[in-house]
Design a protein around this motif. Sequence first.
Motif, PDB file in Angstrom:
ATOM      1  N   GLY A  13      48.996  33.534  37.012  1.00 17.80           N
ATOM      2  CA  GLY A  13      49.319  32.936  38.296  1.00 17.80           C
ATOM      3  C   GLY A  13      48.330  33.285  39.388  1.00 17.80           C
ATOM      4  N   GLY A  14      47.333  34.122  39.076  1.00 19.16           N
ATOM      5  CA  GLY A  14      46.294  34.441  40.038  1.00 19.16           C
ATOM      6  C   GLY A  14      46.587  35.629  40.927  1.00 19.16           C
ATOM      7  N   GLU A  15      47.679  36.379  40.691  1.00 17.72           N
ATOM      8  CA  GLU A  15      47.950  37.566  41.491  1.00 17.72           C
ATOM      9  C   GLU A  15      46.872  38.591  41.171  1.00 17.72           C
ATOM     10  OE1 GLU A  15      50.312  38.010  43.844  1.00 17.72           O
ATOM     11  OE2 GLU A  15      50.652  35.884  43.516  1.00 17.72           O
ATOM     12  N   THR A  16      46.304  39.180  42.173  1.00 18.51           N
ATOM     13  CA  THR A  16      45.187  40.077  41.978  1.00 18.51           C
ATOM     14  C   THR A  16      45.458  41.429  42.595  1.00 18.51           C
ATOM     15  OG1 THR A  16      43.760  38.157  42.166  1.00 18.51           O
ATOM     16  CG2 THR A  16      42.695  40.276  42.301  1.00 18.51           C
ATOM     17  N   ASP A  17      44.955  42.463  41.943  1.00 14.69           N
ATOM     18  CA  ASP A  17      45.012  43.817  42.478  1.00 14.69           C
ATOM     19  C   ASP A  17      44.333  43.803  43.852  1.00 14.69           C
ATOM     20  OD1 ASP A  17      44.146  46.490  43.101  1.00 14.69           O
ATOM     21  OD2 ASP A  17      44.379  47.021  40.993  1.00 14.69           O
ATOM     22  N   PRO A  18      44.949  44.370  44.890  1.00 13.29           N
ATOM     23  CA  PRO A  18      44.359  44.344  46.235  1.00 13.29           C
ATOM     24  C   PRO A  18      42.963  44.943  46.286  1.00 13.29           C
ATOM     25  CG  PRO A  18      46.566  45.305  46.286  1.00 13.29           C
ATOM     26  CD  PRO A  18      46.226  45.052  44.851  1.00 13.29           C
ATOM     27  N   ARG A  19      42.669  45.904  45.416  1.00 12.50           N
ATOM     28  CA  ARG A  19      41.326  46.499  45.404  1.00 12.50           C
ATOM     29  C   ARG A  19      40.291  45.462  45.003  1.00 12.50           C
ATOM     30  NH1 ARG A  19      41.967  51.301  41.476  1.00 12.50           N
ATOM     31  NH2 ARG A  19      43.087  49.662  40.432  1.00 12.50           N
ATOM     32  N   PHE A  37      40.126  43.568  31.518  1.00  8.71           N
ATOM     33  CA  PHE A  37      41.449  42.952  31.403  1.00  8.71           C
ATOM     34  C   PHE A  37      41.679  41.908  32.492  1.00  8.71           C
ATOM     35  CE2 PHE A  37      42.765  47.187  29.352  1.00  8.71           C
ATOM     36  CZ  PHE A  37      42.440  46.721  28.087  1.00  8.71           C
ATOM     37  N   ALA A  38      41.099  42.120  33.671  1.00  8.68           N
ATOM     38  CA  ALA A  38      41.230  41.145  34.754  1.00  8.68           C
ATOM     39  C   ALA A  38      40.557  39.829  34.374  1.00  8.68           C
ATOM     40  CB  ALA A  38      40.628  41.699  36.041  1.00  8.68           C
ATOM     41  N   ILE A  43      41.352  33.807  31.414  1.00 12.83           N
ATOM     42  CA  ILE A  43      41.027  32.823  30.382  1.00 12.83           C
ATOM     43  C   ILE A  43      42.259  31.962  30.111  1.00 12.83           C
ATOM     44  CG2 ILE A  43      40.214  32.457  28.021  1.00 12.83           C
ATOM     45  CD1 ILE A  43      39.050  35.348  28.146  1.00 12.83           C
ATOM     46  N   PRO A  44      42.142  30.643  30.288  1.00 14.72           N
ATOM     47  CA  PRO A  44      43.311  29.786  30.080  1.00 14.72           C
ATOM     48  C   PRO A  44      43.681  29.656  28.601  1.00 14.72           C
ATOM     49  CG  PRO A  44      41.427  28.514  30.926  1.00 14.72           C
ATOM     50  CD  PRO A  44      40.975  29.927  30.774  1.00 14.72           C
ATOM     51  N   ALA A  45      44.927  29.299  28.349  1.00 18.61           N
ATOM     52  CA  ALA A  45      45.391  29.049  26.987  1.00 18.61           C
ATOM     53  C   ALA A  45      44.513  27.975  26.351  1.00 18.61           C
ATOM     54  CB  ALA A  45      46.845  28.602  27.008  1.00 18.61           C
ATOM     55  N   GLY A  46      44.184  28.170  25.084  1.00 21.10           N
ATOM     56  CA  GLY A  46      43.365  27.212  24.352  1.00 21.10           C
ATOM     57  C   GLY A  46      41.877  27.417  24.518  1.00 21.10           C
ATOM     58  N   LYS A  47      41.487  28.406  25.317  1.00 24.88           N
ATOM     59  CA  LYS A  47      40.075  28.708  25.544  1.00 24.88           C
ATOM     60  C   LYS A  47      39.786  30.137  25.127  1.00 24.88           C
ATOM     61  CE  LYS A  47      38.867  24.773  27.279  1.00 24.88           C
ATOM     62  NZ  LYS A  47      37.890  23.935  26.578  1.00 24.88           N
ATOM     63  N   VAL A  48      38.513  30.444  24.905  1.00 24.78           N
ATOM     64  CA  VAL A  48      38.100  31.782  24.488  1.00 24.78           C
ATOM     65  C   VAL A  48      36.801  32.159  25.184  1.00 24.78           C
ATOM     66  CG1 VAL A  48      39.176  31.611  22.194  1.00 24.78           C
ATOM     67  CG2 VAL A  48      36.790  30.931  22.492  1.00 24.78           C
ATOM     68  N   LEU A  49      36.509  33.437  25.170  1.00 22.36           N
ATOM     69  CA  LEU A  49      35.208  33.979  25.538  1.00 22.36           C
ATOM     70  C   LEU A  49      34.814  34.978  24.460  1.00 22.36           C
ATOM     71  CD1 LEU A  49      35.479  34.710  29.386  1.00 22.36           C
ATOM     72  CD2 LEU A  49      34.180  32.882  28.272  1.00 22.36           C
ATOM     73  N   ASP A 126      36.801  30.327  39.866  1.00 20.36           N
ATOM     74  CA  ASP A 126      36.937  31.388  38.861  1.00 20.36           C
ATOM     75  C   ASP A 126      35.786  32.387  38.989  1.00 20.36           C
ATOM     76  OD1 ASP A 126      39.268  30.241  37.680  1.00 20.36           O
ATOM     77  OD2 ASP A 126      38.016  28.950  36.418  1.00 20.36           O
ATOM     78  N   HIS A 127      34.562  31.863  39.160  1.00 23.66           N
ATOM     79  CA  HIS A 127      33.404  32.755  39.307  1.00 23.66           C
ATOM     80  C   HIS A 127      33.551  33.650  40.533  1.00 23.66           C
ATOM     81  CE1 HIS A 127      30.579  31.948  36.088  1.00 23.66           C
ATOM     82  NE2 HIS A 127      30.829  30.653  36.203  1.00 23.66           N
ATOM     83  N   SER A 128      34.099  33.106  41.607  1.00 21.99           N
ATOM     84  CA  SER A 128      34.327  33.925  42.803  1.00 21.99           C
ATOM     85  C   SER A 128      35.309  35.051  42.508  1.00 21.99           C
ATOM     86  CB  SER A 128      34.865  33.063  43.950  1.00 21.99           C
ATOM     87  OG  SER A 128      33.883  32.159  44.366  1.00 21.99           O
ATOM     88  N   ARG A 129      36.375  34.739  41.770  1.00 23.84           N
ATOM     89  CA  ARG A 129      37.352  35.773  41.403  1.00 23.84           C
ATOM     90  C   ARG A 129      36.704  36.821  40.497  1.00 23.84           C
ATOM     91  NH1 ARG A 129      42.103  32.973  38.680  1.00 23.84           N
ATOM     92  NH2 ARG A 129      43.014  35.042  38.715  1.00 23.84           N
ATOM     93  N   ILE A 130      35.894  36.368  39.541  1.00 25.68           N
ATOM     94  CA  ILE A 130      35.221  37.292  38.627  1.00 25.68           C
ATOM     95  C   ILE A 130      34.238  38.169  39.410  1.00 25.68           C
ATOM     96  CG2 ILE A 130      33.613  37.453  36.689  1.00 25.68           C
ATOM     97  CD1 ILE A 130      35.010  34.807  35.655  1.00 25.68           C
ATOM     98  N   ASP A 131      33.524  37.574  40.359  1.00 26.26           N
ATOM     99  CA  ASP A 131      32.590  38.351  41.178  1.00 26.26           C
ATOM    100  C   ASP A 131      33.320  39.439  41.951  1.00 26.26           C
ATOM    101  OD1 ASP A 131      30.476  36.828  40.278  1.00 26.26           O
ATOM    102  OD2 ASP A 131      30.351  35.592  42.098  1.00 26.26           O
ATOM    103  N   ARG A 132      34.504  39.141  42.470  1.00 28.52           N
ATOM    104  CA  ARG A 132      35.280  40.161  43.197  1.00 28.52           C
ATOM    105  C   ARG A 132      35.676  41.298  42.259  1.00 28.52           C
ATOM    106  NH1 ARG A 132      37.503  35.503  45.662  1.00 28.52           N
ATOM    107  NH2 ARG A 132      39.406  35.676  44.424  1.00 28.52           N
ATOM    108  N   VAL A 133      36.014  40.957  41.018  1.00 30.40           N
ATOM    109  CA  VAL A 133      36.339  41.997  40.035  1.00 30.40           C
ATOM    110  C   VAL A 133      35.100  42.854  39.785  1.00 30.40           C
ATOM    111  CG1 VAL A 133      36.952  42.429  37.621  1.00 30.40           C
ATOM    112  CG2 VAL A 133      38.200  40.700  38.926  1.00 30.40           C
TER     113      VAL A 133
END
Length: 147
Positions: A13-19, A37-38, A43-49, A126-133
């Motif tokens: 659902g996109g909830e993210t650790d505040p850090r 793990f973040a 990764i959506p269902a039906g997709k892989v990395l 998604d890339h923006s979220r990954i960059d924040r991680v």
Amino acid sequence: MDQSERTPVPDAGGETDPRVEAGAAGEAGLEYDEAVFAVVAMIPAGKVLSYGDIAELLGSGGPRQVGKVMGRGGSAVTWWRVIRSNGTLPAALHPVAAGHWAREATPCTEERVQMKRARWVPTEEDHSRIDRVAEALPIPKRHPRMI
């Protein structure tokens, strides 16, 4: 680190650790396991990395390091969405993963996931979220220049 010590990471659902949202680093930053793990949670269902894809997205570690992290994740993570670059998993995991892949309609054959069709391509958001991680990871200590 046991399950009770693990910091919550983004869920489907996109909830993210505040850090992560704050882009904090250092002591308030994420541990490498939490960062992996973040990304896996995105990764959506039906997709892989592949293991290497995750290391590349984080700009840290490598396929083996991500594989070790996934081994520590247990059933709390969608481990079947992270596979070898050739579309396989260790033989012992394949039968359970195949059931997940079938339920999620992941493109695969009996032997492997079809990476060209199943690989997740993150959107700009998604890339923006990954960059924040990735930014929440502590910066590794660099060696002084030798030359």
